[in-house]
Scaffold this active site. Structure first.
Site, PDB file in Angstrom:
ATOM      1  N   HIS A 158       0.820  -1.222   0.000  1.00  0.00           N
ATOM      2  CA  HIS A 158       0.000   0.000   0.000  1.00  0.00           C
ATOM      3  C   HIS A 158       0.851   1.269   0.000  1.00  0.00           C
ATOM      4  CE1 HIS A 158      -3.581  -2.337   0.396  1.00  0.00           C
ATOM      5  NE2 HIS A 158      -3.304  -2.765   1.612  1.00  0.00           N
ATOM      6  N   ASP A 193      -2.962 -10.562  -2.345  1.00  0.00           N
ATOM      7  CA  ASP A 193      -3.466 -10.115  -1.054  1.00  0.00           C
ATOM      8  C   ASP A 193      -4.974  -9.858  -1.123  1.00  0.00           C
ATOM      9  OD1 ASP A 193      -2.105  -8.744   1.606  1.00  0.00           O
ATOM     10  OD2 ASP A 193      -3.940  -7.691   1.035  1.00  0.00           O
ATOM     11  N   HIS A 195      -6.410  -7.205  -0.226  1.00  0.00           N
ATOM     12  CA  HIS A 195      -6.595  -5.812  -0.641  1.00  0.00           C
ATOM     13  C   HIS A 195      -5.774  -5.512  -1.894  1.00  0.00           C
ATOM     14  CE1 HIS A 195      -7.066  -5.933   3.811  1.00  0.00           C
ATOM     15  NE2 HIS A 195      -8.149  -5.241   3.525  1.00  0.00           N
ATOM     16  N   ASP A 282      -4.402 -12.831   3.956  1.00  0.00           N
ATOM     17  CA  ASP A 282      -5.683 -12.314   4.447  1.00  0.00           C
ATOM     18  C   ASP A 282      -6.892 -12.625   3.563  1.00  0.00           C
ATOM     19  OD1 ASP A 282      -4.397 -10.614   2.684  1.00  0.00           O
ATOM     20  OD2 ASP A 282      -4.725  -8.789   3.855  1.00  0.00           O
TER      21      ASP A 282
END
Length: 342
Positions: A158, A193, A195, A282
């Site tokens: 990120h 991931d 996200h 995740d």
């Protein structure tokens, strides 16, 4: 497979983050390392201490201004009367034509995208060694290893070139891919991931020399919200070198593996000869940041599909948060990858 890790990565110990207006304990905890190292031990990996490559490879991705910010902001923040123990922004500029601030509060807002990346006195050191971990993993693969695992923590995908966010400070996967490019390889980053890897996308969005592919929960109603949509294809020289594969919330093993297929084909069509897998655990059905429904055996299936590309591969740890199955999920992925990538 060799695992790369430095114990200095434990020092960053964020206490809080803000979600839906509520302050909660930060899930990106040093204890994640113990769960992941348990998997590495069970798999019998040799654990390698990373070499110190200095700031040059980090500065090939991140601006000097941003690196300076990460190094000095906690000291500046601590000088504010009554300031919190951790640096947490309370203002964010519309950065178009914004002047560069001098104050700690202004700098925090300028260089931090959200409230999920609090900075303490130990953050810079841990983030630095997390990046060195990824660089050493890249060295192993560039040196002839078929694959390596970089236990990079804090994670990185990120982080933009001059912006922290979502538990991330230095973009480890991007730094490793840039190092591979500098060594004459044609790298692709495949982000699995939960996200979207918005920082990775942003870093390479106008470039055509590194392919970025991300499969993730649909950002229409999920972090990072503003990036990760299917129509985002890159711009300028990077047009067509970015592929997003958003999945409906709750997608489980079959849907994830099927959704990954266009990404694997794009890596092949790009002519990549070096693969960076930005590994998030995740997507697991029981992860605290629940958004997808991948099972523990499902991670082995995902790994086997990626291994089918047959490319020299660096696996860089991204998300995946504390739950009883965290170590088993890594063991499933790495074990499945090793079995299929011989």
């Amino acid at each position: 497979m060799q695992t790369v890790f430095h114990d200095a990565q434990r020092a960053h110990d964020p206490k809080n983050f803000l979600t839906s207006g509520v302050r909660k304990p930060n899930p990106e905890q040093p204890a994640r390392i113990d769960a992941l190292m348990g998997a590495v031990t069970r798999l019998g990996h040799e654990v390698v201490t990373p070499a110190d490559h200095g700031l040059g490879p980090v500065a090939a991705i991140h601006t000097a201004e941003y690196i300076s910010f990460l190094r000095r902001i906690h000291g500046m923040w601590s000088a504010i009367d009554g300031a919190s123990e951790e640096v947490v922004p309370n203002i964010h500029p519309g950065r178009q034509e914004a002047s560069y601030p001098a104050s700690a509060v202004g700098l925090a807002g300028y260089h931090m995208a959200d409230t999920a990346c609090p900075i303490s006195a130990d953050t810079f050191g841990s983030a630095y060694w997390s990046a060195q971990t990824a660089l050493t993993g890249a060295d192993l693969v560039l040196g002839g290893a078929r694959h390596a695992y970089a236990l990079s923590r804090p994670p990185g995908h990120h982080a933009f070139s001059d912006l922290a966010g979502g538990f991330c400070f230095f973009n480890n996967s991007a730094i490793a891919a840039q190092a591979a490019l500098a060594a004459g390889r044609r790298p692709a980053i495949l982000d699995v991931d939960l996200h979207h890897g918005n920082g990775t996308q942003g870093i390479f969005y106008a470039r055509g020399d590194v392919l970025t592919v991300s499969i993730h929960a649909d950002p229409a109603g999920f972090y990072p919200f503003f990036w990760g949509h299917a129509q985002e294809r890159g711009t300028g020289a990077g047009l067509g070198a970015n592929l997003n594969l958003p999945l409906p919330r709750g997608t489980s093993d079959d849907g994830f593996v099927a959704g990954l297929e266009p990404g694997l084909q794009r890596v092949t069509d790009f002519g990549a000869d070096f693969l960076v897998v930005a590994l998030g655990l995740d997507p697991f059905e029981g992860d605290p940041l629940a958004g997808l429904g991948v099972t523990t055996p499902g991670f082995a299936r995902i790994a086997e599909a990626i291994a089918g590309l047959g490319l020299p591969t660096l696996i860089v740890q991204e998300g995946g948060y504390l739950c009883p199955e965290l170590g088993a999920n890594l063991e499933s992925f790495l074990g499945g990858f090793e079995a299929a990538h011989r």
